[in-house]
Design an enzyme around this catalytic site. Structure first.
Site, PDB file in Angstrom:
ATOM      1  N   HIS A 267      51.167  32.489  -0.058  1.00 25.36           N
ATOM      2  CA  HIS A 267      51.506  31.229   0.619  1.00 25.36           C
ATOM      3  C   HIS A 267      51.001  31.343   2.051  1.00 25.36           C
ATOM      4  CE1 HIS A 267      53.513  27.587   1.534  1.00 25.36           C
ATOM      5  NE2 HIS A 267      54.780  27.957   1.510  1.00 25.36           N
ATOM      6  N   HIS A 306      43.991  26.496  -4.791  1.00 26.82           N
ATOM      7  CA  HIS A 306      45.237  25.827  -4.413  1.00 26.82           C
ATOM      8  C   HIS A 306      45.880  25.245  -5.657  1.00 26.82           C
ATOM      9  CE1 HIS A 306      48.055  23.284  -2.277  1.00 26.82           C
ATOM     10  NE2 HIS A 306      47.817  24.050  -1.246  1.00 26.82           N
ATOM     11  N   ASP A 362      43.911  27.986   4.767  1.00 33.38           N
ATOM     12  CA  ASP A 362      43.990  29.310   5.386  1.00 33.38           C
ATOM     13  C   ASP A 362      42.648  30.005   5.544  1.00 33.38           C
ATOM     14  OD1 ASP A 362      46.718  29.443   5.840  1.00 33.38           O
ATOM     15  OD2 ASP A 362      47.110  29.864   3.735  1.00 33.38           O
TER      16      ASP A 362
HETATM   17  N1  CMC Z   1      40.206  34.079  -6.117  1.00 33.77           N
HETATM   18  C1  CMC Z   1      39.763  34.324  -7.358  1.00 33.77           C
HETATM   19  N2  CMC Z   1      40.248  33.740  -8.470  1.00 33.77           N
HETATM   20  C2  CMC Z   1      41.246  32.858  -8.302  1.00 33.77           C
HETATM   21  C3  CMC Z   1      41.743  32.530  -7.027  1.00 33.77           C
HETATM   22  C4  CMC Z   1      41.187  33.176  -5.913  1.00 33.77           C
HETATM   23  N3  CMC Z   1      41.622  32.903  -4.692  1.00 33.77           N
HETATM   24  N4  CMC Z   1      42.731  31.608  -7.158  1.00 33.77           N
HETATM   25  C5  CMC Z   1      42.832  31.384  -8.470  1.00 33.77           C
HETATM   26  N5  CMC Z   1      41.934  32.112  -9.149  1.00 33.77           N
HETATM   27  C6  CMC Z   1      41.696  32.100 -10.595  1.00 33.77           C
HETATM   28  C7  CMC Z   1      42.795  32.833 -11.356  1.00 33.77           C
HETATM   29  O1  CMC Z   1      42.475  34.188 -11.518  1.00 33.77           O
HETATM   30  C8  CMC Z   1      42.825  32.057 -12.643  1.00 33.77           C
HETATM   31  O2  CMC Z   1      41.711  32.477 -13.405  1.00 33.77           O
HETATM   32  P1  CMC Z   1      41.882  32.615 -15.015  1.00 33.77           P
HETATM   33  O3  CMC Z   1      42.085  31.212 -15.484  1.00 33.77           O
HETATM   34  O4  CMC Z   1      40.613  33.239 -15.469  1.00 33.77           O
HETATM   35  O5  CMC Z   1      43.081  33.493 -15.246  1.00 33.77           O
HETATM   36  C9  CMC Z   1      42.523  30.614 -12.230  1.00 33.77           C
HETATM   37  O6  CMC Z   1      41.766  30.740 -11.010  1.00 33.77           O
HETATM   38  C10 CMC Z   1      43.784  29.796 -11.955  1.00 33.77           C
HETATM   39  O7  CMC Z   1      44.585  30.517 -11.014  1.00 33.77           O
HETATM   40  P2  CMC Z   1      46.160  30.424 -10.919  1.00 33.77           P
HETATM   41  O8  CMC Z   1      46.679  31.691 -10.329  1.00 33.77           O
HETATM   42  O9  CMC Z   1      46.706  29.986 -12.233  1.00 33.77           O
HETATM   43  O10 CMC Z   1      46.332  29.231  -9.897  1.00 33.77           O
HETATM   44  P3  CMC Z   1      47.651  28.841  -9.133  1.00 33.77           P
HETATM   45  O11 CMC Z   1      47.635  27.386  -8.988  1.00 33.77           O
HETATM   46  O12 CMC Z   1      48.851  29.459  -9.776  1.00 33.77           O
HETATM   47  O13 CMC Z   1      47.457  29.581  -7.738  1.00 33.77           O
HETATM   48  C11 CMC Z   1      47.026  30.046  -5.483  1.00 33.77           C
HETATM   49  C12 CMC Z   1      47.206  28.951  -6.541  1.00 33.77           C
HETATM   50  C13 CMC Z   1      46.865  29.403  -4.115  1.00 33.77           C
HETATM   51  C14 CMC Z   1      48.288  30.938  -5.458  1.00 33.77           C
HETATM   52  C15 CMC Z   1      45.789  30.890  -5.862  1.00 33.77           C
HETATM   53  O14 CMC Z   1      44.642  30.078  -5.873  1.00 33.77           O
HETATM   54  C16 CMC Z   1      45.580  32.074  -4.924  1.00 33.77           C
HETATM   55  O15 CMC Z   1      46.165  33.136  -5.139  1.00 33.77           O
HETATM   56  N6  CMC Z   1      44.762  31.911  -3.839  1.00 33.77           N
HETATM   57  C17 CMC Z   1      44.578  32.963  -2.873  1.00 33.77           C
HETATM   58  C18 CMC Z   1      45.729  32.951  -1.895  1.00 33.77           C
HETATM   59  C19 CMC Z   1      45.656  31.788  -0.952  1.00 33.77           C
HETATM   60  O16 CMC Z   1      44.616  31.507  -0.375  1.00 33.77           O
HETATM   61  N7  CMC Z   1      46.811  31.140  -0.738  1.00 33.77           N
HETATM   62  C20 CMC Z   1      46.917  30.047   0.221  1.00 33.77           C
HETATM   63  C21 CMC Z   1      47.202  28.760  -0.459  1.00 33.77           C
HETATM   64  S1  CMC Z   1      47.004  27.362   0.631  1.00 33.77           S
HETATM   65  C22 CMC Z   1      48.200  27.556   1.854  1.00 33.77           C
HETATM   66  C23 CMC Z   1      49.575  27.631   1.353  1.00 33.77           C
HETATM   67  O17 CMC Z   1      49.989  26.856   0.504  1.00 33.77           O
HETATM   68  O18 CMC Z   1      50.297  28.468   1.867  1.00 33.77           O
END
Ligand code: CMC
Length: 427
Positions: A267, A306, A362
């Site tokens: 987050h 996201h 971010d």
């Molecule tokens: N790098 C590489 N792969 C990713 C990433 C990433 N940053 N984010 C998602 N994926 C992949 C993930 O591995 C999955 O692949 P597969 O379908 O093959 O298993 C697919 O994309 C869907 O990911 P998810 O984890 O189901 O997506 P989510 O909606 O649960 O997660 C997130 C959203 C923001 C937690 C995630 O994208 C992430 O961990 N990003 C990196 C951390 C980040 O930048 N966070 C800040 C978010 S914006 C500010 C805030 O809200 O605080």
């Protein structure tokens, strides 16, 4: 003939049901009538991490993640970032309307009046270890404020809620600045009420010997970043504030829960993680290798992806523009080159395209904060100052919503059936 209802046939029993559809939702509780027998508890919706569950009705923030739209109370984020001050946005989020000149002056005056913290809060802060993470200091100290203001428990009184909102808005930057000075071993710099909200905060962090040369461009850039972070509907920390607040605890405790949620690297902690990642990559030439590792599942590309935005995060677009203005003042952050290369490669790569992963808020914010002189473990603190108006507006909306009750999700129990206790020497 079309109707705003959903027809369901339960193939276990052959029974038909018709559920009302309102605003694109069905009520999960309506599923409960669907039973296989009289004793059956009834059907529930299973939705880990709330991927498809609306937990409230809200009038505060609108996001269309496919079309890169973000609006506070109907106003596009682009217009607010261009024209509004942070306190104006905080007023808008809480009250629902932009303030008149008189309303804004009163709000600014009220916040200015409350910027000091009780001297015991200072004693409390000095007790933290020299290398305490500022987010830990922030969440602990904001939680502790509830002991200084026991009147804050009276959450049903609107005037009292306003007082606590003012206190939190006024004191969070002071506590945040003290945490910044703490890690440097610098004496705490007290609030200066002749300065505006942003200038006062910057002065409290950077002033040495009572002197600080203000840079208006950097201050406005910081203000824009805070505006961009001010609310983002039901994100993890806001849900934490609503959820904890739904037990009717005081707002200091509820906000402290929000700060705890924001601390996490998925987050608000992501901006700190982005800088660590850029440090780890070291040079532009190493970017393709790093991206390959991410694609093999070895870590994530921090600052990408996201839950809601499946196109370019509109905040990231505005931040990129702000970065140019900041770097004109401070000189280029050498890590920018690596970040731009990461973005370029990722946006052309099928792994990221197919998963609709774009830079989020971010990805570039950390580079700006670093250029301003804030260390990476402090970035999330700046995010918290920005998000506070959103937490407070959402908390108040939750309290005023007659449909809300104490947050209490259900579970699907998949553990052991009843079994007999085994004495320790027989295990
Ligand atoms: N790098 C590489 N792969 C990713 C990433 C990433 N940053 N984010 C998602 N994926 C992949 C993930 O591995 C999955 O692949 P597969 O379908 O093959 O298993 C697919 O994309 C869907 O990911 P998810 O984890 O189901 O997506 P989510 O909606 O649960 O997660 C997130 C959203 C923001 C937690 C995630 O994208 C992430 O961990 N990003 C990196 C951390 C980040 O930048 N966070 C800040 C978010 S914006 C500010 C805030 O809200 O605080």
């Amino acid at each position: 003939m079309t109707r705003d209802t959903l027809s369901i046939t339960d193939n276990r029993t052959g029974q038909n049901y018709e559920l009302p559809v309102t605003d694109g939702t069905i009520r999960a509780i309506d599923l409960r009538q669907i039973k296989v027998s009289e004793e059956d508890f009834g059907l529930m919706a299973y939705d880990p991490a709330y991927l498809n569950t609306a937990s409230c009705r809200s009038t505060i923030t609108y996001i269309d993640g496919d079309r890169s739209i973000l609006r506070y109370r109907g106003y596009p984020i682009e217009q607010l970032a261009e024209h509004a001050t942070f306190l104006e946005v905080a007023y808008l989020l809480a009250e629902g309307e932009l303030p008149t000149r008189e309303q804004l002056s009163r709000w600014e005056e009220d916040v200015r009046y409350h910027t000091y913290v009780h001297t015991n809060v200072i004693k409390f802060l000095t007790g933290f270890r020299y290398d305490a993470h500022p987010m830990g200091m922030l969440l602990g100290t904001v939680g502790a404020l509830s002991t200084f203001y026991p009147d804050a428990k009276n959450i049903s009184d609107a005037e009292n809620r306003y007082t606590q909102r003012v206190r939190l808005m006024a004191k969070l930057p002071t506590i945040a600045a003290f945490a910044f000075r703490h890690s440097r071993g610098l004496p705490y710099e007290f609030p200066r009420n002749d300065l505006d909200y942003i200038a006062n905060f910057v002065n409290m962090t950077f002033s040495i010997g009572g002197k600080h040369e203000p840079n208006k461009v950097l201050q406005r850039a910081l203000e824009i970043l805070l505006i961009l972070h001010a609310d983002h509907e039901q994100n993890c920390s806001t849900s934490a504030v609503r959820s904890v607040g739904s037990s009717h605890v005081d707002p200091f405790s509820a906000v402290s829960a929000g700060i705890a949620a924001l601390y996490g690297p998925l987050h608000g902690g992501a901006n700190e993680a982005v800088l660590k990642m850029l440090d780890q990559i070291q040079s532009k030439a190493d970017v393709p290798k790093f991206v390959e590792q991410v694609k093999q599942g070895k870590g994530r590309l921090m600052g990408f992806g996201h839950r809601v935005y499946k196109s370019y995060d509109p905040r990231a677009k505005l931040i990129k523009r702000t970065a140019d203005e900041v770097f004109e003042q401070t000189g280029l952050n050498p890590k920018l080159e690596i970040a731009l290369e990461l973005e370029r490669i990722a946006l052309e790569d099928d792994y990221f395209i197919s998963r609709r992963l774009y830079p989020n808020v971010d990805f570039y914010s950390g580079l700006i904060y670093q250029a301003m002189g804030y260390p990476s473990d402090y970035f999330t603190v700046l995010f918290a100052i920005g998000r506070l108006p959103g937490w407070l507006a959402q908390w108040a909306e939750m309290l005023g919503d007659k449909e809300q009750k104490i947050a209490r999700p259900r579970q699907v129990y998949v553990g052991e059936d009843e079994r007999q206790f085994v004495p320790i020497d027989q295990r």
